[in-house]
Design a protein around this motif. Structure first.
Motif, PDB file in Angstrom:
ATOM      1  N   SER A   1      31.391 -28.880  49.964  1.00  5.37           N
ATOM      2  CA  SER A   1      30.132 -29.577  49.715  1.00  5.37           C
ATOM      3  C   SER A   1      29.611 -29.279  48.301  1.00  5.37           C
ATOM      4  CB  SER A   1      29.135 -29.152  50.799  1.00  5.37           C
ATOM      5  OG  SER A   1      27.839 -29.472  50.428  1.00  5.37           O
ATOM      6  N   VAL A   2      29.719 -28.018  47.866  1.00  7.59           N
ATOM      7  CA  VAL A   2      29.289 -27.653  46.504  1.00  7.59           C
ATOM      8  C   VAL A   2      30.125 -28.438  45.490  1.00  7.59           C
ATOM      9  CG1 VAL A   2      29.299 -25.755  44.800  1.00  7.59           C
ATOM     10  CG2 VAL A   2      28.352 -25.374  47.090  1.00  7.59           C
ATOM     11  N   ALA A   3      31.437 -28.497  45.705  1.00  8.08           N
ATOM     12  CA  ALA A   3      32.313 -29.231  44.767  1.00  8.08           C
ATOM     13  C   ALA A   3      31.924 -30.711  44.737  1.00  8.08           C
ATOM     14  CB  ALA A   3      33.780 -29.059  45.171  1.00  8.08           C
ATOM     15  N   ALA A   4      31.614 -31.275  45.898  1.00  2.00           N
ATOM     16  CA  ALA A   4      31.242 -32.700  45.962  1.00  2.00           C
ATOM     17  C   ALA A   4      29.936 -32.956  45.210  1.00  2.00           C
ATOM     18  CB  ALA A   4      31.128 -33.153  47.420  1.00  2.00           C
ATOM     19  N   THR A   5      28.961 -32.038  45.368  1.00  2.00           N
ATOM     20  CA  THR A   5      27.687 -32.205  44.649  1.00  2.00           C
ATOM     21  C   THR A   5      27.904 -32.078  43.142  1.00  2.00           C
ATOM     22  OG1 THR A   5      26.498 -31.315  46.549  1.00  2.00           O
ATOM     23  CG2 THR A   5      25.290 -31.371  44.482  1.00  2.00           C
ATOM     24  N   LEU A   6      28.726 -31.126  42.729  1.00  2.20           N
ATOM     25  CA  LEU A   6      29.006 -30.976  41.286  1.00  2.20           C
ATOM     26  C   LEU A   6      29.650 -32.254  40.742  1.00  2.20           C
ATOM     27  CD1 LEU A   6      30.336 -27.282  41.113  1.00  2.20           C
ATOM     28  CD2 LEU A   6      28.072 -28.121  40.479  1.00  2.20           C
ATOM     29  N   GLN A   7      30.573 -32.811  41.504  1.00  5.99           N
ATOM     30  CA  GLN A   7      31.232 -34.068  41.103  1.00  5.99           C
ATOM     31  C   GLN A   7      30.205 -35.173  40.884  1.00  5.99           C
ATOM     32  OE1 GLN A   7      34.230 -35.038  40.407  1.00  5.99           O
ATOM     33  NE2 GLN A   7      35.703 -33.701  41.407  1.00  5.99           N
TER      34      GLN A   7
ATOM     35  N   PHE B   1      23.361 -18.083  51.586  1.00  4.41           N
ATOM     36  CA  PHE B   1      22.984 -19.102  52.573  1.00  4.41           C
ATOM     37  C   PHE B   1      23.315 -18.618  53.979  1.00  4.41           C
ATOM     38  CE2 PHE B   1      24.569 -21.291  48.706  1.00  4.41           C
ATOM     39  CZ  PHE B   1      23.349 -21.757  48.245  1.00  4.41           C
ATOM     40  N   VAL B   2      22.532 -19.089  54.932  1.00  2.00           N
ATOM     41  CA  VAL B   2      22.818 -18.779  56.338  1.00  2.00           C
ATOM     42  C   VAL B   2      24.195 -19.346  56.688  1.00  2.00           C
ATOM     43  CG1 VAL B   2      22.059 -19.165  58.715  1.00  2.00           C
ATOM     44  CG2 VAL B   2      20.366 -18.852  56.893  1.00  2.00           C
ATOM     45  N   GLY B   3      24.991 -18.563  57.388  1.00  2.00           N
ATOM     46  CA  GLY B   3      26.337 -18.989  57.772  1.00  2.00           C
ATOM     47  C   GLY B   3      26.354 -19.595  59.168  1.00  2.00           C
ATOM     48  N   ALA B   4      27.469 -19.469  59.826  1.00  2.57           N
ATOM     49  CA  ALA B   4      27.603 -19.997  61.188  1.00  2.57           C
ATOM     50  C   ALA B   4      28.465 -19.028  61.984  1.00  2.57           C
ATOM     51  CB  ALA B   4      28.234 -21.378  61.153  1.00  2.57           C
ATOM     52  N   TYR B   5      28.373 -19.137  63.287  1.00  2.00           N
ATOM     53  CA  TYR B   5      29.053 -18.175  64.162  1.00  2.00           C
ATOM     54  C   TYR B   5      29.422 -18.864  65.467  1.00  2.00           C
ATOM     55  CZ  TYR B   5      29.569 -14.095  67.217  1.00  2.00           C
ATOM     56  OH  TYR B   5      30.044 -13.163  68.092  1.00  2.00           O
ATOM     57  N   ASP B   6      30.666 -18.648  65.909  1.00  4.86           N
ATOM     58  CA  ASP B   6      31.083 -19.186  67.198  1.00  4.86           C
ATOM     59  C   ASP B   6      31.940 -18.130  67.895  1.00  4.86           C
ATOM     60  OD1 ASP B   6      32.016 -20.487  69.374  1.00  4.86           O
ATOM     61  OD2 ASP B   6      32.809 -22.226  68.296  1.00  4.86           O
ATOM     62  N   PRO B   7      31.374 -17.454  68.915  1.00  4.45           N
ATOM     63  CA  PRO B   7      32.133 -16.365  69.548  1.00  4.45           C
ATOM     64  C   PRO B   7      33.458 -16.848  70.132  1.00  4.45           C
ATOM     65  CG  PRO B   7      30.145 -16.890  70.821  1.00  4.45           C
ATOM     66  CD  PRO B   7      30.067 -17.660  69.541  1.00  4.45           C
ATOM     67  N   ALA B   8      33.539 -18.130  70.508  1.00  3.49           N
ATOM     68  CA  ALA B   8      34.764 -18.650  71.125  1.00  3.49           C
ATOM     69  C   ALA B   8      35.911 -18.750  70.119  1.00  3.49           C
ATOM     70  CB  ALA B   8      34.484 -20.026  71.734  1.00  3.49           C
ATOM     71  N   ARG B   9      35.597 -18.721  68.833  1.00  7.35           N
ATOM     72  CA  ARG B   9      36.649 -18.905  67.824  1.00  7.35           C
ATOM     73  C   ARG B   9      37.063 -17.605  67.134  1.00  7.35           C
ATOM     74  NH1 ARG B   9      35.341 -22.523  63.478  1.00  7.35           N
ATOM     75  NH2 ARG B   9      37.565 -22.353  63.085  1.00  7.35           N
ATOM     76  N   LEU B  10      36.458 -16.489  67.536  1.00  7.07           N
ATOM     77  CA  LEU B  10      36.737 -15.244  66.813  1.00  7.07           C
ATOM     78  C   LEU B  10      38.183 -14.796  66.982  1.00  7.07           C
ATOM     79  CD1 LEU B  10      33.581 -13.035  67.563  1.00  7.07           C
ATOM     80  CD2 LEU B  10      34.045 -14.460  65.553  1.00  7.07           C
TER      81      LEU B  10
ATOM     82  N   ALA C   1      26.769 -19.229  70.067  1.00  7.06           N
ATOM     83  CA  ALA C   1      27.183 -19.924  68.834  1.00  7.06           C
ATOM     84  C   ALA C   1      25.939 -20.412  68.088  1.00  7.06           C
ATOM     85  CB  ALA C   1      28.091 -21.097  69.190  1.00  7.06           C
ATOM     86  N   HIS C   2      26.006 -20.320  66.753  1.00  8.80           N
ATOM     87  CA  HIS C   2      24.942 -20.840  65.888  1.00  8.80           C
ATOM     88  C   HIS C   2      25.592 -21.580  64.743  1.00  8.80           C
ATOM     89  CE1 HIS C   2      21.906 -17.936  67.354  1.00  8.80           C
ATOM     90  NE2 HIS C   2      22.870 -17.055  67.318  1.00  8.80           N
ATOM     91  N   ASP C   3      24.976 -22.645  64.302  1.00  8.62           N
ATOM     92  CA  ASP C   3      25.347 -23.218  62.998  1.00  8.62           C
ATOM     93  C   ASP C   3      24.058 -23.716  62.360  1.00  8.62           C
ATOM     94  OD1 ASP C   3      26.298 -24.373  60.747  1.00  8.62           O
ATOM     95  OD2 ASP C   3      27.805 -25.631  61.720  1.00  8.62           O
ATOM     96  N   GLU C   4      23.431 -22.822  61.624  1.00 10.30           N
ATOM     97  CA  GLU C   4      22.138 -23.152  61.003  1.00 10.30           C
ATOM     98  C   GLU C   4      22.298 -23.232  59.488  1.00 10.30           C
ATOM     99  OE1 GLU C   4      19.344 -20.266  62.518  1.00 10.30           O
ATOM    100  OE2 GLU C   4      19.818 -20.764  64.583  1.00 10.30           O
ATOM    101  N   ARG C   5      23.478 -23.674  59.074  1.00  9.61           N
ATOM    102  CA  ARG C   5      23.671 -23.792  57.627  1.00  9.61           C
ATOM    103  C   ARG C   5      22.665 -24.793  57.058  1.00  9.61           C
ATOM    104  NH1 ARG C   5      29.983 -24.844  57.563  1.00  9.61           N
ATOM    105  NH2 ARG C   5      29.418 -25.656  59.612  1.00  9.61           N
ATOM    106  N   ASP C   6      22.039 -24.399  55.960  1.00  4.95           N
ATOM    107  CA  ASP C   6      20.965 -25.186  55.359  1.00  4.95           C
ATOM    108  C   ASP C   6      21.560 -26.058  54.248  1.00  4.95           C
ATOM    109  OD1 ASP C   6      18.757 -26.152  54.057  1.00  4.95           O
ATOM    110  OD2 ASP C   6      17.666 -24.242  54.035  1.00  4.95           O
ATOM    111  N   TRP C   7      22.040 -27.229  54.663  1.00 10.28           N
ATOM    112  CA  TRP C   7      22.766 -28.090  53.720  1.00 10.28           C
ATOM    113  C   TRP C   7      21.877 -28.555  52.570  1.00 10.28           C
ATOM    114  CZ3 TRP C   7      27.730 -27.630  53.901  1.00 10.28           C
ATOM    115  CH2 TRP C   7      28.345 -27.298  55.110  1.00 10.28           C
TER     116      TRP C   7
END
Ligand SMILES: Cc1cc2nc3c(=O)[nH]c(=O)nc-3n(C[C@H](O)[C@H](O)[C@H](O)COP(=O)(O)O)c2cc1C
Length: 170
Positions: free
Chosen positions: A21-27, A120-129, A149-155
């Protein structure tokens, strides 16, 4: 056009998605940027700037990012460097402790001073550890113990950071 490499380490893909996403915004902002796993980066030739993206694990930066810093010490000293980190796993934990962890970890590496740092806030999924992280999360004393599980990434925050960064990379 300024050529920028967004190199990242990532165990479960959340930092990879942010790096893309950072690369896309820079583009979008007229900077030629490509996102690549840090472990695939052999040389920084051809890049004017480097953005490093790392998750925080036990207060440390991802090993592939640390290895890139160590391998490219001299090349990085001649380029613009920016760093972003993901952590903690949810917004209510706040970013202060993770920011502190990032600065402490960077101080132990040969990295030149970055022109910008983002946490930035990350994300977590115990099922994928993976096995090691699952064992860790199973410890009653672990802050991950019993976490859903959380995904609170602040896009929006990530985008704002990348836009500000683009002005420093031109
Ligand atoms: C085992 C484990 C340890 C973690 N340790 C930290 C930490 O010390 N500090 C922090 O801010 N976040 C920590 N986190 C949160 C991760 O940085 C966050 O989940 C991040 O989005 C993971 O990125 P990745 O999927 O790219 O590997 C930890 C997560 C796990 C699973």
């Amino acid at each position: 056009m300024t050529q920028v490499l967004v190199a990242y380490g990532s165990r479960y893909g959340t930092t990879r998605e942010v790096a893309e996403s950072v690369a896309a915004t820079l583009q979008e902002r007229g900077v030629s940027a490509e996102a690549k796993p840090a472990r695939e980066v052999r040389s920084l030739d051809g890049y004017d700037g480097v953005v490093l993206g790392t998750p925080l694990y036990m207060g440390m930066v991802h090993r592939d990012v640390r290895a890139l810093l160590e391998r490219n010490r001299e090349a990085l000293a001649e380029r613009t460097l920016a760093v972003f980190a993901l952590g903690p796993i949810k917004a209510e934990d706040g970013l202060d402790a993770s920011r502190e962890q990032l600065f402490t970890a960077l101080a132990k590496t040969p990295a030149p001073t970055p022109v910008a740092t983002g946490v930035f806030v990350g994300a977590y999924d115990p099922a994928r550890l993976g096995l090691r992280d699952r064992l860790l999360a199973a410890l009653p004393a672990s802050p991950l113990h019993g976490e859903p599980a959380h995904d609170e990434r602040d896009w929006e925050a990530i985008r704002r950071w990348a836009i500000e960064l683009s002005d420093r990379l031109h």
